[in-house]
Motif scaffolding. Structure first.
Motif, PDB file in Angstrom:
ATOM      1  N   VAL A   1      -6.254  22.002 -41.932  1.00  0.00           N
ATOM      2  CA  VAL A   1      -4.812  21.714 -41.990  1.00  0.00           C
ATOM      3  C   VAL A   1      -4.100  22.922 -42.580  1.00  0.00           C
ATOM      4  O   VAL A   1      -4.725  23.803 -43.179  1.00  0.00           O
ATOM      5  CB  VAL A   1      -4.527  20.454 -42.839  1.00  0.00           C
ATOM      6  CG1 VAL A   1      -5.122  19.219 -42.196  1.00  0.00           C
ATOM      7  CG2 VAL A   1      -5.075  20.632 -44.259  1.00  0.00           C
ATOM      8  N   ASP A   2      -2.770  22.944 -42.440  1.00  0.00           N
ATOM      9  CA  ASP A   2      -1.966  24.063 -42.936  1.00  0.00           C
ATOM     10  C   ASP A   2      -1.216  23.717 -44.211  1.00  0.00           C
ATOM     11  O   ASP A   2      -0.291  24.433 -44.609  1.00  0.00           O
ATOM     12  CB  ASP A   2      -0.961  24.498 -41.854  1.00  0.00           C
ATOM     13  CG  ASP A   2      -1.648  25.013 -40.602  1.00  0.00           C
ATOM     14  OD1 ASP A   2      -2.722  25.638 -40.738  1.00  0.00           O
ATOM     15  OD2 ASP A   2      -1.108  24.791 -39.493  1.00  0.00           O
ATOM     16  N   ASP A   3      -1.545  22.616 -44.861  1.00  0.00           N
ATOM     17  CA  ASP A   3      -0.839  22.179 -46.062  1.00  0.00           C
ATOM     18  C   ASP A   3      -0.965  23.204 -47.182  1.00  0.00           C
ATOM     19  O   ASP A   3      -2.029  23.812 -47.384  1.00  0.00           O
ATOM     20  CB  ASP A   3      -1.410  20.851 -46.557  1.00  0.00           C
ATOM     21  CG  ASP A   3      -1.313  19.753 -45.510  1.00  0.00           C
ATOM     22  OD1 ASP A   3      -0.321  19.732 -44.767  1.00  0.00           O
ATOM     23  OD2 ASP A   3      -2.251  18.927 -45.440  1.00  0.00           O
ATOM     24  N   ILE A   4       0.144  23.372 -47.934  1.00  0.00           N
ATOM     25  CA  ILE A   4       0.106  24.228 -49.126  1.00  0.00           C
ATOM     26  C   ILE A   4       0.758  23.542 -50.333  1.00  0.00           C
ATOM     27  O   ILE A   4       0.889  24.145 -51.398  1.00  0.00           O
ATOM     28  CB  ILE A   4       0.793  25.595 -48.883  1.00  0.00           C
ATOM     29  CG1 ILE A   4       2.219  25.397 -48.355  1.00  0.00           C
ATOM     30  CG2 ILE A   4      -0.041  26.462 -47.942  1.00  0.00           C
ATOM     31  CD1 ILE A   4       2.986  26.705 -48.180  1.00  0.00           C
ATOM     32  N   TYR A   5       1.163  22.278 -50.177  1.00  0.00           N
ATOM     33  CA  TYR A   5       1.758  21.505 -51.267  1.00  0.00           C
ATOM     34  C   TYR A   5       1.208  20.074 -51.239  1.00  0.00           C
ATOM     35  O   TYR A   5       0.831  19.564 -50.190  1.00  0.00           O
ATOM     36  CB  TYR A   5       3.282  21.417 -51.137  1.00  0.00           C
ATOM     37  CG  TYR A   5       4.003  22.736 -51.147  1.00  0.00           C
ATOM     38  CD1 TYR A   5       4.331  23.353 -52.344  1.00  0.00           C
ATOM     39  CD2 TYR A   5       4.392  23.341 -49.943  1.00  0.00           C
ATOM     40  CE1 TYR A   5       5.016  24.562 -52.352  1.00  0.00           C
ATOM     41  CE2 TYR A   5       5.071  24.545 -49.938  1.00  0.00           C
ATOM     42  CZ  TYR A   5       5.380  25.158 -51.147  1.00  0.00           C
ATOM     43  OH  TYR A   5       6.051  26.357 -51.148  1.00  0.00           O
ATOM     44  N   PHE A   6       1.190  19.440 -52.399  1.00  0.00           N
ATOM     45  CA  PHE A   6       0.961  17.995 -52.459  1.00  0.00           C
ATOM     46  C   PHE A   6       1.557  17.450 -53.745  1.00  0.00           C
ATOM     47  O   PHE A   6       1.696  18.159 -54.746  1.00  0.00           O
ATOM     48  CB  PHE A   6      -0.524  17.632 -52.357  1.00  0.00           C
ATOM     49  CG  PHE A   6      -1.404  18.156 -53.458  1.00  0.00           C
ATOM     50  CD1 PHE A   6      -1.569  17.469 -54.651  1.00  0.00           C
ATOM     51  CD2 PHE A   6      -2.101  19.356 -53.289  1.00  0.00           C
ATOM     52  CE1 PHE A   6      -2.403  17.952 -55.656  1.00  0.00           C
ATOM     53  CE2 PHE A   6      -2.933  19.835 -54.283  1.00  0.00           C
ATOM     54  CZ  PHE A   6      -3.083  19.141 -55.477  1.00  0.00           C
ATOM     55  N   VAL A   7       1.955  16.173 -53.689  1.00  0.00           N
ATOM     56  CA  VAL A   7       2.530  15.507 -54.837  1.00  0.00           C
ATOM     57  C   VAL A   7       2.131  14.045 -54.775  1.00  0.00           C
ATOM     58  O   VAL A   7       1.805  13.522 -53.697  1.00  0.00           O
ATOM     59  CB  VAL A   7       4.076  15.642 -54.848  1.00  0.00           C
ATOM     60  CG1 VAL A   7       4.699  14.848 -53.709  1.00  0.00           C
ATOM     61  CG2 VAL A   7       4.667  15.194 -56.182  1.00  0.00           C
ATOM     62  N   ALA A   8       2.135  13.349 -55.907  1.00  0.00           N
ATOM     63  CA  ALA A   8       1.715  11.955 -55.962  1.00  0.00           C
ATOM     64  C   ALA A   8       2.602  11.086 -55.077  1.00  0.00           C
ATOM     65  O   ALA A   8       3.796  11.341 -54.914  1.00  0.00           O
ATOM     66  CB  ALA A   8       1.759  11.455 -57.399  1.00  0.00           C
ATOM     67  N   ASP A   9       1.983  10.046 -54.498  1.00  0.00           N
ATOM     68  CA  ASP A   9       2.740   9.154 -53.609  1.00  0.00           C
ATOM     69  C   ASP A   9       2.977   7.782 -54.212  1.00  0.00           C
ATOM     70  O   ASP A   9       3.535   6.905 -53.554  1.00  0.00           O
ATOM     71  CB  ASP A   9       2.023   9.016 -52.265  1.00  0.00           C
ATOM     72  CG  ASP A   9       0.655   8.356 -52.397  1.00  0.00           C
ATOM     73  OD1 ASP A   9       0.269   7.964 -53.526  1.00  0.00           O
ATOM     74  OD2 ASP A   9      -0.051   8.243 -51.370  1.00  0.00           O
ATOM     75  N   GLY A  10       2.557   7.555 -55.443  1.00  0.00           N
ATOM     76  CA  GLY A  10       2.793   6.283 -56.105  1.00  0.00           C
ATOM     77  C   GLY A  10       1.699   5.264 -55.915  1.00  0.00           C
ATOM     78  O   GLY A  10       1.736   4.196 -56.525  1.00  0.00           O
TER      79      GLY A  10
END
Length: 447
Positions: free
Chosen positions: A341-350
């Motif tokens: 994948v090309d993802d470079i960010y992530f954050v909590a989704d709850g």
């Protein structure tokens, strides 16, 4: 002349020295005269008969006793064999710890109701050549186990195995603390293993295993898994050695507790490495502060985000100086084979997982959505920039970069940690003393 032949014996034939023929009485009739004379009896043999009779009596008595002994021994052997192979007295499975010599072990087994006859058990050990083969330990004897079954268990050394579970993501100090607190184990652990050199896993060990033996086993399993993961790594992986693989895997381990996310989280960090971006992983900040001795026990302060340590990936480029935990098998595999994948960010989704993004705009939207979730949970929490001595109020002390499109300023967003500061953390109620000088761990290579 007078004829002497018909007038009795002559003087030379009479007297005590005469022949016995002439000493007998004269026949009373012609018939008696012609009867044969009985031979004289043999001389008496009283002494020889007495001697032979005593020997034969003794021999007969000996043979009788021998026969009785053989029958008795045979009866004992038959009874003993029947008892040795017969169903035992246990009504249900029972765990017994045995140690010492054969007699001591047999008495302990009889006392615990595993066998009925200690003597027969010892005799059985001798008869079957297992006298010096039984092993001390903790054993589980099944209901109805015969003495033969019990002997086989002791000879095979089939001790009861207990599970020792070491969760993924613990530091070496935390692992040692867990092992020292486990009363199944014995001995000390010196020195503390290098960070990232142990494989968290569930290990089956008998009671009395030394703690160092568990550490050695964890280290051996770690080397094996790392070698396998490195051998199967992706071709375009932006890391240069198995040691760097462990460092990356330790960050992945601390960033997510969702198994399905590991490969994608690993992809975020490898994509950042390829683009020359800082990793910006919160757990690296925490490790630089507490040196793996415990948990932070609070949020990360603004000053700590910008504080340079060999582990703070908000400040340094590339990977930190060393592993920040002991990664598990799944994280090592994920680090070796990140998702495509090309993802470079992530954050909590709850929900305990994360929202991933390929662009900053997408990431900002995810962060705002997370803020609304948090605002709904508690209106008192704030995720704006805080003063120097204030802390970011989140349960795991995590942050994720947010660039506001209108103001151009950065804010803070909460992220999820699998163990740090949560109920899964074995040292949740133990915090590092931040009033003392902060010690940054020295750079140590993984062996």
């Amino acid at each position: 002349m007078v004829d002497d032949r018909h007038h009795g014996p002559s003087a030379s034939q009479s007297g005590n020295g005469g022949d016995a023929l002439y000493n007998r009485a004269a026949p009373r009739s012609p018939g008696e005269a012609i009867k044969p004379t009985a031979a004289p009896p043999p001389p008496p043999r009283t002494r020889l008969r007495r001697r032979n009779g005593g020997f034969l009596s003794a021999l007969s008595a000996f043979l009788t006793l021998l026969l009785i002994g053989v029958v008795a021994v045979g009866s004992v052997v038959y009874f003993g064999r029947q008892e040795f192979y017969a169903r035992g007295p246990l009504k249900e499975t029972q765990i017994v710890t045995v140690k010492g010599g054969n007699q001591t072990v047999a008495e302990a087994l009889q006392r615990e109701g595993v066998i009925d006859h200690a003597l027969i058990f010892v005799m059985g050990l001798h008869a079957l050549g297992a006298n010096n083969s039984i092993k001390a330990g903790e054993y589980a004897f099944q209901a109805g186990a015969s003495m033969k079954d019990v002997m086989d268990t002791l000879v095979a050394g089939k001790s009861v195995l207990h599970s020792i579970t070491i969760p993924e993501g613990l530091t070496s100090d935390q692992i040692v603390a867990r092992l020292l607190a486990n009363d199944l184990l014995t001995g000390e652990i010196k020195p503390i293993p290098l960070e990232g050199s142990l494989l968290p896993e569930t290990y089956m060990v008998p009671r009395g295993t030394t703690r160092q033996a568990v550490i050695d086993r964890m280290a051996a399993e770690h080397r094996k898994v790392v070698a396998e993961a490195w051998e199967a790594r992706a071709k375009n992986l932006p890391i240069k050695s198995p040691e760097e693989l462990v460092v990356l895997a330790s960050i992945v381990e601390k960033e997510t507790g969702v198994p399905e996310e590991r490969a994608r989280v690993a992809a975020v960090f490898t994509n950042r490495l390829k683009q020359g971006m800082k990793l910006q992983s919160d757990p690296t900040i925490v490790y630089g502060i507490v040196a793996g001795k415990g948990t932070l026990g609070r949020g990360i302060r603004k000053s700590e985000i910008t504080e340079a340590t060999p582990y703070n990936t908000y400040v340094i480029s590339g990977l930190p100086a060393g592993p920040i935990a002991n990664p598990g098998r799944a994280s090592l595999v994920a680090a070796a084979k990140p998702a495509a994948v090309d993802d470079i960010y992530f954050v909590a989704d709850g929900t305990g997982g994360h929202q991933f993004a390929k662009s900053l705009d997408e990431h900002n939207r995810n962060v705002r959505a997370w803020r609304k979730i948090e605002a709904g949970r508690t209106a008192s929490q704030s995720f704006d920039r805080v003063d120097e001595e204030d802390s970011v109020d989140d349960e795991a002390g995590r942050r994720s970069e947010l660039l506001d499109s209108e103001s151009g300023t950065k804010g803070l967003a909460k992220a999820f940690d699998a163990s740090e500061g949560t109920k899964l953390d074995p040292l949740k109620n133990k915090t590092y003393d931040l009033t003392s000088p902060k010690t940054v761990p020295q750079l140590r290579s993984v062996q």
